[in-house]
Scaffold this motif. Sequence first.
Motif, PDB file in Angstrom:
ATOM      1  N   SER A   1       0.801  -1.231   0.000  1.00 37.53           N
ATOM      2  CA  SER A   1       0.000   0.000   0.000  1.00 37.53           C
ATOM      3  C   SER A   1       0.831   1.277   0.000  1.00 37.53           C
ATOM      4  O   SER A   1       0.294   2.355   0.290  1.00 37.53           O
ATOM      5  CB  SER A   1      -0.947  -0.003   1.201  1.00 37.53           C
ATOM      6  OG  SER A   1      -0.229  -0.147   2.407  1.00 37.53           O
ATOM      7  N   VAL A   2       2.109   1.200  -0.322  1.00 34.27           N
ATOM      8  CA  VAL A   2       2.943   2.384  -0.532  1.00 34.27           C
ATOM      9  C   VAL A   2       3.736   2.121  -1.810  1.00 34.27           C
ATOM     10  O   VAL A   2       4.749   1.424  -1.778  1.00 34.27           O
ATOM     11  CB  VAL A   2       3.891   2.663   0.650  1.00 34.27           C
ATOM     12  CG1 VAL A   2       4.686   3.951   0.406  1.00 34.27           C
ATOM     13  CG2 VAL A   2       3.117   2.765   1.963  1.00 34.27           C
TER      14      VAL A   2
ATOM     15  N   LEU B   1       2.730   8.537  -6.765  1.00 30.87           N
ATOM     16  CA  LEU B   1       2.920   7.874  -5.480  1.00 30.87           C
ATOM     17  C   LEU B   1       1.560   7.714  -4.822  1.00 30.87           C
ATOM     18  O   LEU B   1       0.811   8.681  -4.690  1.00 30.87           O
ATOM     19  CB  LEU B   1       3.845   8.703  -4.580  1.00 30.87           C
ATOM     20  CG  LEU B   1       3.992   8.210  -3.140  1.00 30.87           C
ATOM     21  CD1 LEU B   1       4.663   6.841  -3.089  1.00 30.87           C
ATOM     22  CD2 LEU B   1       4.792   9.219  -2.307  1.00 30.87           C
ATOM     23  N   LEU B   2       1.253   6.498  -4.419  1.00 31.92           N
ATOM     24  CA  LEU B   2      -0.019   6.193  -3.780  1.00 31.92           C
ATOM     25  C   LEU B   2       0.245   5.553  -2.422  1.00 31.92           C
ATOM     26  O   LEU B   2       1.142   4.716  -2.287  1.00 31.92           O
ATOM     27  CB  LEU B   2      -0.827   5.223  -4.640  1.00 31.92           C
ATOM     28  CG  LEU B   2      -1.146   5.693  -6.063  1.00 31.92           C
ATOM     29  CD1 LEU B   2      -1.617   4.519  -6.906  1.00 31.92           C
ATOM     30  CD2 LEU B   2      -2.194   6.792  -6.040  1.00 31.92           C
ATOM     31  N   ILE B   3      -0.553   5.942  -1.419  1.00 31.21           N
ATOM     32  CA  ILE B   3      -0.385   5.372  -0.085  1.00 31.21           C
ATOM     33  C   ILE B   3      -1.736   4.967   0.490  1.00 31.21           C
ATOM     34  O   ILE B   3      -2.784   5.449   0.078  1.00 31.21           O
ATOM     35  CB  ILE B   3       0.307   6.348   0.886  1.00 31.21           C
ATOM     36  CG1 ILE B   3      -0.588   7.563   1.179  1.00 31.21           C
ATOM     37  CG2 ILE B   3       1.659   6.783   0.351  1.00 31.21           C
ATOM     38  CD1 ILE B   3      -0.126   8.408   2.355  1.00 31.21           C
TER      39      ILE B   3
ATOM     40  N   PHE C   1       3.797  -1.546 -10.441  1.00 31.33           N
ATOM     41  CA  PHE C   1       3.820  -0.963  -9.103  1.00 31.33           C
ATOM     42  C   PHE C   1       5.190  -1.169  -8.467  1.00 31.33           C
ATOM     43  O   PHE C   1       5.636  -2.302  -8.301  1.00 31.33           O
ATOM     44  CB  PHE C   1       2.708  -1.572  -8.247  1.00 31.33           C
ATOM     45  CG  PHE C   1       1.340  -1.268  -8.774  1.00 31.33           C
ATOM     46  CD1 PHE C   1       0.739  -0.056  -8.498  1.00 31.33           C
ATOM     47  CD2 PHE C   1       0.672  -2.179  -9.585  1.00 31.33           C
ATOM     48  CE1 PHE C   1      -0.517   0.237  -9.003  1.00 31.33           C
ATOM     49  CE2 PHE C   1      -0.579  -1.894 -10.092  1.00 31.33           C
ATOM     50  CZ  PHE C   1      -1.179  -0.678  -9.803  1.00 31.33           C
ATOM     51  N   TRP C   2       5.828  -0.054  -8.154  1.00 32.20           N
ATOM     52  CA  TRP C   2       7.156  -0.032  -7.531  1.00 32.20           C
ATOM     53  C   TRP C   2       6.927   0.093  -6.035  1.00 32.20           C
ATOM     54  O   TRP C   2       6.577   1.161  -5.539  1.00 32.20           O
ATOM     55  CB  TRP C   2       7.956   1.135  -8.087  1.00 32.20           C
ATOM     56  CG  TRP C   2       9.441   1.022  -7.979  1.00 32.20           C
ATOM     57  CD1 TRP C   2      10.254   0.132  -8.604  1.00 32.20           C
ATOM     58  CD2 TRP C   2      10.307   1.910  -7.243  1.00 32.20           C
ATOM     59  NE1 TRP C   2      11.574   0.392  -8.302  1.00 32.20           N
ATOM     60  CE2 TRP C   2      11.637   1.477  -7.472  1.00 32.20           C
ATOM     61  CE3 TRP C   2      10.099   3.023  -6.429  1.00 32.20           C
ATOM     62  CZ2 TRP C   2      12.738   2.104  -6.904  1.00 32.20           C
ATOM     63  CZ3 TRP C   2      11.188   3.647  -5.864  1.00 32.20           C
ATOM     64  CH2 TRP C   2      12.495   3.189  -6.100  1.00 32.20           C
ATOM     65  N   ASP C   3       7.080  -0.992  -5.314  1.00 36.54           N
ATOM     66  CA  ASP C   3       6.744  -1.074  -3.897  1.00 36.54           C
ATOM     67  C   ASP C   3       7.899  -0.521  -3.056  1.00 36.54           C
ATOM     68  O   ASP C   3       9.008  -1.050  -3.083  1.00 36.54           O
ATOM     69  CB  ASP C   3       6.464  -2.538  -3.539  1.00 36.54           C
ATOM     70  CG  ASP C   3       5.896  -2.712  -2.147  1.00 36.54           C
ATOM     71  OD1 ASP C   3       6.585  -2.331  -1.172  1.00 36.54           O
ATOM     72  OD2 ASP C   3       4.780  -3.249  -2.025  1.00 36.54           O
TER      73      ASP C   3
END
Length: 257
Positions: free
Chosen positions: A77-78, A133-135, A152-154
């Motif tokens: 989730s980040v 960027l998603l959180i 998605f780059w975790d």
Amino acid sequence: MQDRQPLRIGCVKYLNARPLIYGWSGDVVLDHPSALCAQLARGELDVALVSSFEFFRNPIYRIVDGISISSDGPVYSVVVAHFGEISAVKEIALDPAAETSGNLLRCLLTEQKLNPSFIQRSTSSIPKSTARLLIGDQAIRFRREDANEFQFWDLGEQWKKLFRLPFVYALWLVRPEVVDPKSIADQLRALRDLNVANIDNLSAEEKEFDRSFCTRYYREHLRFSFGEREKEGLRAFDRLCQKHELLPKRDVALRVV
């Protein structure tokens, strides 16, 4: 302070925080990380679960020992949602609520010799081709709806590759004037222990996300402890932020209760 009025407590309003706050007997202010940091700094809250970066930016607080929101690998989730290779990304839109994650992203990219530009994401839409960027819950929703279109780059995974340590996203911070902080910390630790021991039941009560996803998210992606390895990871983040001039160079002790 809390002898004169009820304890003013704030918590990030994301799925990842539910095991740390579910069942608290008093009122809780639920908000985004940056808003809670500002309220805590202004003295409008006594205790808050906020971005770990806030402690180093304003190290007046005591940390509730034993509790964090951390990951020891992919956090799910980040993430940076992007097309193509991450090395080809030229621009990333940042979530203004993401203080710790935004600074972590800057550090990780610089360590990998990547130098995209950053823009602040506003309420207006951004081009679909722009990385972002998603959180928190927003990241979860985006991944479930657009998983086939984006990569998605975790950030948790990238941190672990570089430092072989957990990354600490959020901590309970207590203002210095709060009376008897250990009693509050003990209550928060007991609440965490109860919720983690009953994580399947907590997952079943979630309204937006299905039970199987929540259980997997809590068990496989998140950690709710704050032990020696998490503290070592937190100190490593502080040093990295100093290296990249996101924080002033100084030594800050982790004052825990």
